[in-house]
Design a protein around this motif. Structure first.
Motif, short mmCIF file in Angstrom:
data_model
loop_
_atom_site.label_atom_id
_atom_site.label_comp_id
_atom_site.label_asym_id
_atom_site.label_seq_id
_atom_site.Cartn_x
_atom_site.Cartn_y
_atom_site.Cartn_z
N ARG A 93 6.63 -41.79 0.57
CA ARG A 93 6.64 -42.91 0.80
C ARG A 93 6.56 -42.72 2.54
O ARG A 93 6.24 -43.25 3.51
N VAL A 94 7.80 -41.89 3.33
CA VAL A 94 7.85 -41.28 4.91
C VAL A 94 6.24 -40.82 4.95
O VAL A 94 6.17 -41.10 5.92
N HIS A 95 5.04 -39.92 4.11
CA HIS A 95 4.36 -39.45 4.43
C HIS A 95 3.39 -40.58 4.63
O HIS A 95 2.79 -40.33 5.64
N ALA A 96 3.39 -41.85 3.69
CA ALA A 96 2.88 -42.76 3.81
C ALA A 96 2.56 -43.89 5.14
O ALA A 96 1.75 -44.28 5.57
N GLU A 97 3.42 -44.07 5.12
CA GLU A 97 4.34 -45.03 6.58
C GLU A 97 3.57 -43.82 7.97
O GLU A 97 2.89 -44.38 8.94
#
Length: 181
Positions: free
Chosen positions: A150-154
């Motif tokens: 999720r952090v990578h996606a954001e």
């Protein structure tokens, strides 16, 4: 602080009484806003000269207070929008409250907010990656992988937002201020 940003931003659009203001903030964010958050903030703003409180008579009922932002409040709002302190940059509502009003900021101010968020996400990513390496197999590791994803996606999304936000140099004033020009 994100509540303060949203309250002042809504008042910059038009004066409102407390119930209407709470409803508009909830409708625009999906977050429930309690009276215990709303009215102390309005009282603080009133005491600081950021808003004016005007009683409006109602037939057969006590007057209700209508709140109007002042120039001091507009300056305060701008300062809050343009600054995302490191200790708040990891908080999603804090970031999104500012992003929602990027039209009111300069390119440099937008970039500063986005850079603060990016740095907070990179720190979170690094912390999660280290935890994942030290984690044993199982559901805990799965949760860490998902949080990292999720952090990578954001971060990917944020790169696109940065490109758009810094390519639009014009700052527009809050709607009510535009009407006065």
């Amino acid at each position: 602080m994100w509540i303060d940003v949203l309250l002042l931003a809504n008042l910059a659009k038009r004066p409102s009484h407390g119930y209407e203001l709470r409803r508009r903030v909830e409708e625009s964010t999906g977050y429930a806003l309690s009276n215990n958050s709303l009215y102390p903030a309005l009282r603080r703003f009133s005491e600081a000269g950021a808003v004016l409180r005007n009683p409006e008579p109602q037939e057969g009922r006590p007057p209700r207070n209508v709140y109007t932002i002042t120039e001091v409040g507009r300056e305060l709002l701008h300062d809050m929008l343009a600054d995302l302190p490191a200790e708040l940059a990891g908080d999603e509502p804090e970031f999104l409250a500012r992003l929602a009003h990027f039209d009111w900021l300069t390119v440099e101010e937008r970039a500063g907010v986005l850079d603060a968020r990016r740095l907070a996400l990179e720190q979170r990513r690094d912390r999660l990656t280290a935890l994942e390496r030290g984690s044993t197999e199982g559901w805990g590791r799965e949760a860490l992988r998902e949080a990292t994803r999720r952090v990578h996606a954001e971060l990917d999304w944020l790169a696109g937002i940065h490109a758009r936000a810094t390519a639009t140099p014009q700052v527009s004033a809050p709607p009510q201020e535009q009407e006065r020009r």
